[in-house]
Write a protein that holds these residues in place. Structure first.
Motif, PDB file in Angstrom:
ATOM      1  N   ILE A 105      46.577  26.324  31.802  1.00 46.83           N
ATOM      2  CA  ILE A 105      46.885  26.905  30.497  1.00 46.83           C
ATOM      3  C   ILE A 105      46.850  28.431  30.528  1.00 46.83           C
ATOM      4  N   SER A 106      46.538  29.016  31.697  1.00 48.11           N
ATOM      5  CA  SER A 106      46.651  30.466  31.825  1.00 48.11           C
ATOM      6  C   SER A 106      48.108  30.904  31.763  1.00 48.11           C
ATOM      7  N   GLN A 107      49.044  29.941  32.039  1.00 42.35           N
ATOM      8  CA  GLN A 107      50.466  30.247  32.013  1.00 42.35           C
ATOM      9  C   GLN A 107      51.209  29.591  30.862  1.00 42.35           C
ATOM     10  N   LYS A 108      50.719  28.432  30.460  1.00 39.75           N
ATOM     11  CA  LYS A 108      51.476  27.685  29.463  1.00 39.75           C
ATOM     12  C   LYS A 108      50.525  26.764  28.705  1.00 39.75           C
ATOM     13  N   PRO A 159      26.346  29.439  32.000  1.00 41.70           N
ATOM     14  CA  PRO A 159      25.901  30.443  32.968  1.00 41.70           C
ATOM     15  C   PRO A 159      27.000  31.014  33.845  1.00 41.70           C
ATOM     16  N   LYS A 160      28.101  30.284  34.075  1.00 38.63           N
ATOM     17  CA  LYS A 160      29.131  30.805  34.974  1.00 38.63           C
ATOM     18  C   LYS A 160      30.458  30.087  34.754  1.00 38.63           C
ATOM     19  N   PHE A 161      31.546  30.774  35.161  1.00 35.73           N
ATOM     20  CA  PHE A 161      32.890  30.207  35.193  1.00 35.73           C
ATOM     21  C   PHE A 161      33.299  30.147  36.661  1.00 35.73           C
ATOM     22  N   ASN A 162      33.412  28.987  37.215  1.00 34.98           N
ATOM     23  CA  ASN A 162      33.960  28.868  38.566  1.00 34.98           C
ATOM     24  C   ASN A 162      34.480  27.447  38.775  1.00 34.98           C
ATOM     25  N   ARG A 197      37.808  12.377  27.589  1.00 37.72           N
ATOM     26  CA  ARG A 197      39.033  12.356  28.401  1.00 37.72           C
ATOM     27  C   ARG A 197      39.388  13.740  28.929  1.00 37.72           C
ATOM     28  N   PHE A 198      39.192  14.788  28.122  1.00 33.95           N
ATOM     29  CA  PHE A 198      39.669  16.126  28.493  1.00 33.95           C
ATOM     30  C   PHE A 198      38.487  17.066  28.785  1.00 33.95           C
ATOM     31  N   SER A 199      38.763  18.036  29.666  1.00 37.59           N
ATOM     32  CA  SER A 199      37.745  19.050  29.948  1.00 37.59           C
ATOM     33  C   SER A 199      38.427  20.337  30.396  1.00 37.59           C
ATOM     34  N   LEU A 200      37.685  21.422  30.288  1.00 36.31           N
ATOM     35  CA  LEU A 200      38.157  22.726  30.757  1.00 36.31           C
ATOM     36  C   LEU A 200      37.588  22.973  32.138  1.00 36.31           C
ATOM     37  N   THR A 201      38.481  23.355  33.090  1.00 39.59           N
ATOM     38  CA  THR A 201      38.043  23.675  34.449  1.00 39.59           C
ATOM     39  C   THR A 201      38.646  25.014  34.857  1.00 39.59           C
ATOM     40  N   PHE A 202      38.250  25.482  36.053  1.00 37.52           N
ATOM     41  CA  PHE A 202      38.679  26.793  36.535  1.00 37.52           C
ATOM     42  C   PHE A 202      39.139  26.679  37.984  1.00 37.52           C
ATOM     43  N   LYS A 203      40.064  27.566  38.325  1.00 40.50           N
ATOM     44  CA  LYS A 203      40.460  27.725  39.716  1.00 40.50           C
ATOM     45  C   LYS A 203      40.576  29.211  40.029  1.00 40.50           C
ATOM     46  N   LYS A 205      40.438  38.458  36.405  1.00 40.83           N
ATOM     47  CA  LYS A 205      41.876  38.190  36.421  1.00 40.83           C
ATOM     48  C   LYS A 205      42.286  37.244  37.550  1.00 40.83           C
ATOM     49  N   ASN A 206      41.376  37.009  38.472  1.00 36.86           N
ATOM     50  CA  ASN A 206      41.684  36.076  39.561  1.00 36.86           C
ATOM     51  C   ASN A 206      41.254  34.650  39.234  1.00 36.86           C
ATOM     52  N   LEU A 207      40.905  34.416  37.985  1.00 38.94           N
ATOM     53  CA  LEU A 207      40.450  33.093  37.564  1.00 38.94           C
ATOM     54  C   LEU A 207      41.470  32.505  36.600  1.00 38.94           C
ATOM     55  N   SER A 208      41.888  31.301  36.856  1.00 37.74           N
ATOM     56  CA  SER A 208      42.821  30.636  35.947  1.00 37.74           C
ATOM     57  C   SER A 208      42.117  29.476  35.254  1.00 37.74           C
ATOM     58  N   LEU A 209      42.576  29.157  34.016  1.00 35.99           N
ATOM     59  CA  LEU A 209      41.977  28.121  33.193  1.00 35.99           C
ATOM     60  C   LEU A 209      42.880  26.885  33.203  1.00 35.99           C
ATOM     61  N   HIS A 210      42.235  25.718  33.255  1.00 38.65           N
ATOM     62  CA  HIS A 210      42.985  24.467  33.370  1.00 38.65           C
ATOM     63  C   HIS A 210      42.398  23.421  32.443  1.00 38.65           C
ATOM     64  N   ILE A 211      43.273  22.590  31.884  1.00 36.44           N
ATOM     65  CA  ILE A 211      42.849  21.414  31.133  1.00 36.44           C
ATOM     66  C   ILE A 211      43.007  20.200  32.043  1.00 36.44           C
TER      67      ILE A 211
END
Length: 964
Positions: free
Chosen positions: A909-912, A860-863, A926-932, A892-898
């Protein structure tokens, strides 16, 4: 109408005695009697006599009425509410009229008493003025043995409210002039009862039903003079009718003993008199009654003549309609059935303009209502016939469908019914200009006639140009439709197909004889709607001349087509298969040949015809047959997979197809869930030039309501080199494309939703015109490497954000997994939006939730509140990489993180890309996708600067982040 007051009057003309109705005068003269109250007739105190000119000049009576020595013509009145009784035998002397407003009570007082009242008129009436017309004078027989006598020629008159009552027996009788007239309860034979006397028994009341009194009629109109009667006619007696008509010039027409209905035409203007008489007989007596009406006839209106009939084309307006020869004011009217006409607002002049009529799509009728005083007349009717068919004409200047001059009623629209007749010249329409589409409502293509829908295919790319014919109503096809290039035929919901004609349609598959395509047929070749591959498939090497080099040569050997292109071309039937069986069971592939009957919507596999050519080379085929149309169903059992395909000669919307096979409860339109909401497309992209299964390079691309995921060659039964496919399964499934659906779910999901299987549903509402020139609709044949432009075109179909992550395993396996932010989804399993992974390899990555592995997930959402678990499989220790493969419609103000739960660190991972050395094993939690969001990015940058030491200018780094 000259009425006889409608007072239940009757006229009895008797031989020697008369009972008839007259109008009575109530004026007083000296000597008249009136009652003083209730009393005995033979007591003077009961009466007063009139002695003066004034109404108050009444004096006590010296004698009672009818007393011996009191003969005369005086009038006797019994007033309202007074009861005057005759209590014994009584024979009166002659007197004048006896008028009863109260009660004349006949008692008698002795056996068989005779009471003889010597009056020329006994009137039973209501008071004057009438205060209660239902309560009036009463002749009451108060003894069963009283006989009442009136003299010869006396009149018994009963007005409204008058009545004869009393105890009834055969000895209670009324005589006039010694002749028995009535007995209270019936005297037998033709003697009347008291009730019949009162109600008109043995008498008649004449009625004129038409015309009505004082009605107005128009000159030269006709009307029936219609009469009837009320009253009792005794059994065996006949009723006779007679009367006359007098016109305004005094001319009288008599009619005697005719019917009660006489047709008459008002030829003169002025006053007409209608007189109507009914008569019958009773016991030798004649009974009759007459009624007279007057009507006025006015000058007639003249409707005039409306201009001549017209024939126009649908969607146009007729010429103005004019009225001539009318007399009176005008009101134009219209009708859809030539029966019921309604006024046209403001249309009151002699000309009904084209603008007032407006655009017509159906035949209509027009007339003028002309009014002259009280008279009206209708004009003649003008019929405007709307030609629903716009016909292709031989006299037009060219073959261009979109040239008005080539049609009898101009270029067709979606509201047009179209006819393509047989022409000896062979000059038939072509929908040719790029971007043109032909629209019709209903269309008939006669035997020998044709339509060409122009288009060109680039065999190198498998794409090209094309147009469409879109039919809202029915298609009657006895000729042919040639769909060239990327052209398509669409029929709307409810559209029917009739006739025995055919269409031709191009589609390209891989030319390499070692690679598969999954196909379905857009046409059928048998009366029952089934088809055989040989019956519909033609060599399209020259698209304009199917089978130019001969009919396709079907050969059974697996290597039959491996030597290269032949003339005619060869298709190896060894590789023709259908599939309808349990999930992932290779033995359920069912071998078919060119003669095997297949049903509409059924998919089949087929390899190419050209041997060891480039995997990018294409072969054009032409499908020819009767186009598939309407609702198409294929059964699939619970727990099975089935190879199916687009059954129509147009693209279909994958989203609409999925929803039509999901239950209403899960957002679809079906009563149950037929399959799991995902479509799987085989993508054979490797060039191994081998028929050995273990050498195949290919995989299944996935499509659901959230997004698509490209194919990865990672099935253990083939060359699982983890190469990735180049084609995107777009939202629109092209003509001839086969694909898998399945009814299987992981055991952990069966408690969440039920997949029932049943009838897979295709219908016309899923059909769309989308060409393969757009990456929105891709036939899963070999293609060039996926480029940025093609992916952007697919992105344009989705308005929701989509994330594509790519996994590179330590030993070189690859996997793309997809997440989309879609309204009305949840973080748990949503049928149609979450696609379970169909082919898990020994090294792989997937979304993991609800105990199941997924390749596509809708959320339902990315936050920053969201955290989505990732599962990893590692077969051999080494470096694993997770990176962004593509982003669509992202903020574009949302970045993706592992997030690594073991170390507690997150990686932007938005940068590398996220690189990590892993030991062999399965990592499910162990791993998940999160946002900032943007406000947290600067903090991440400082960490990145310190850890990586590769940026010195924070502003430059921020610029790159904000442009992602």
């Amino acid at each position: 109408m000259y009425l006889n007051s409608k007072k239940n009057q009757f006229l009895l003309l008797l031989i020697g005695l008369t009972l008839f109705i007259i109008n009575s005068s109530f004026a007083q003269i000296a000597g008249d009697y009136r009652s003083t109250g209730t009393g005995d007739w033979q007591t003077t105190a009961t009466w007063q006599t009139y002695v003066g000119p004034l109404a108050t000049d009444w004096a006590a009576a010296l004698k009672y009425p009818g007393q011996l020595g009191n003969e005369g013509s005086y009038k006797v009145t019994i007033l309202t509410d007074h009861t005057v009784s005759i209590n014994s035998n009584f024979v009166s002397t002659p007197m004048g009229e006896v008028i009863v407003f109260g009660i004349l009570n006949l008692v008698g007082g002795s056996k068989n008493a005779d009471i003889k009242l010597n009056t020329p008129l006994l009137l039973l009436a209501s008071s004057i003025p009438i205060t209660d017309p239902t309560s009036g004078g009463e002749l009451r027989f108060n003894d069963q043995k009283v006989d009442f006598y009136l003299p010869t020629n006396a009149v018994l008159e009963i007005l409204d409210g008058g009545n004869i009552t009393g105890a009834c027996s055969h000895n209670t009788e009324i005589y006039i002039g010694g002749r028995l007239i009535a007995v209270c309860n019936g005297g037998g034979g033709k003697v009347e009862t008291f009730g019949e006397i009162v109600a008109g028994g043995g008498t008649l009341n004449a009625n004129i039903d038409s015309p009505l009194h004082n009605s107005v009629h128009c000159q030269n109109t006709s009307q029936n003079l219609q009469g009837s009667y009320s009253g009792t006619v005794l059994t065996g007696e006949k009723v006779f009718f007679s009367g006359f008509i007098t016109d305004p010039n005094g001319n009288t027409t008599d009619y005697i003993d005719t019917t009660e209905i006489i047709a008459y035409t008002y030829t003169e203007v002025g006053r007409y008199i209608f007189s109507f008489t009914v008569r019958t007989t009773n016991s030798g007596s004649s009974f009759s009654n007459t009624e007279t009406n007057i009507v006025t006839v006015s000058s007639a209106a003249v409707g005039g003549a409306a201009s001549s009939n017209q024939t126009i084309c649908t969607g146009t307006s007729p010429s103005a309609i004019t009225l001539t020869g009318q007399t009176g004011t005008i009101q134009w009217q219209s009708s859809s059935d030539d029966v019921t006409f309604t006024d046209i607002l403001g249309a009151t002049t002699s000309t009904l303009s084209s603008a007032q009529i407006g655009v017509l799509t159906a035949t209509k009728y027009y007339r003028a209502l002309v009014t002259n005083g009280a008279c009206t007349a209708n004009s003649t009717v003008t019929t405007v016939t709307v030609n629903q068919f716009t016909t292709w004409t031989e006299s037009g200047p060219d073959k261009n469908w979109n040239n008005n001059a080539n049609w009898s009623c101009g270029v067709p629209t979606i509201n047009s019914d179209v006819l393509i007749p047989f022409l000896t010249s062979g000059k038939y329409p072509i929908i040719s200009a790029i971007g043109d589409t032909g629209y019709v409502r209903n269309i008939e293509i006669r035997g020998g006639a044709s339509i060409i829908i122009d288009g060109v295919t680039d065999i190198l790319t498998g794409t090209g140009t094309g147009n469409a014919l879109i039919i809202a109503g029915d298609l009657t096809l006895n000729g042919t439709i040639d769909l060239e290039g990327e052209s398509q035929l669409l029929q709307d919901t409810g559209s029917n197909l009739y006739g025995t004609g055919t269409i031709e349609m191009d589609q390209q598959g891989t030319a390499n004889s070692f690679n598969y395509n999954y196909w379905s047929s857009p046409v059928n070749s048998k009366p029952d709607g089934t088809f055989t591959i040989k019956g519909v498939l033609n060599d399209g090497s020259d698209a304009s001349k199917p089978n130019k080099n001969g009919i396709i040569n079907f050969q059974p050997k697996y290597w039959a087509a491996d030597t290269g292109v032949t003339s005619p071309i060869i298709i190896s039937t060894y590789w023709l298969y259908t599939f309808n069986g349990t999930n992932n069971t290779y033995s359920k592939w069912n071998s078919v040949n060119e003669f095997t009957p297949l049903i509409a919507g059924e998919g089949y596999s087929m390899k190419g015809i050209a041997g060891e050519v480039s995997v990018l080379d294409k072969q054009n085929y032409v499908f020819k047959g009767k186009p598939n149309n309407g609702k198409i169903k294929l059964e699939i059992k619970a727990g099975n997979d089935r190879l199916i395909g687009n059954p129509y000669p147009s693209a279909i919307d994958a989203n609409k197809f999925i929803l039509d096979n999901l239950s209403v409860e899960n957002g679809g339109t079906n009563t149950k869930n037929i399959f799991n909401g995902a479509l799987y497309f085989w993508d054979h992209f490797g060039e191994a030039n081998s028929h050995l299964l273990k050498t195949y390079v290919g995989g299944y691309a996935t499509r659901n309501l959230t997004a698509y995921a490209i194919a990865i060659s990672n099935d253990y039964r083939i060359n699982s080199n983890n190469d990735k496919g180049s084609k995107l399964p777009g939202q629109y499934i092209p003509v001839g494309q086969g694909f898998f659906v399945n009814t299987s779910l992981d055991e952990t999901l069966t408690g969440i939703v039920t997949i029932s299987g049943g009838d897979i549903v295709f219908n016309n509402s899923q059909r769309v015109f989308i060409k393969e020139t757009s990456e929105l609709s891709v036939f899963m044949k070999s293609a060039k490497t996926l480029d940025e432009n093609s992916q952007k075109e697919e992105e344009n179909t989705n308005t929701h954000p989509v994330i594509r992550l790519m996994y590179d395993s330590p030993t070189g396996y690859h996997r793309q997994i997809v997440m989309g932010m879609v309204e009305n989804t949840t973080n748990h399993f949503d049928l149609g939006y979450d696609a379970p992974m169909a082919d898990i390899n020994k090294e792989d990555m997937f979304w993991t939730f609800d105990g199941t592995k997924f390749v596509i997930q809708g959320v339902p959402k990315f936050n920053s509140d969201q955290e989505f678990p990732l599962g990893l499989k590692i077969a051999k220790a080494g470096l694993a990489t997770i990176k962004i493969d593509a982003l669509e419609n992202m903020d574009k103000n949302l970045s993706l993180h592992i997030k690594d739960k073991l170390t507690g660190k997150t990686h932007n991972i938005s940068q590398k890309s996220f690189d990590i050395n892993m030991e062999a094993g399965e990592y499910l939690d162990r791993f998940s996708l999160t946002f900032k969001t943007q406000k947290l990015i600067e903090e991440d940058i400082q960490v990145a600067i310190m850890e990586e030491g590769q940026f010195k200018n924070n502003d430059f780094y921020l610029f790159n982040v904000s442009s992602i």
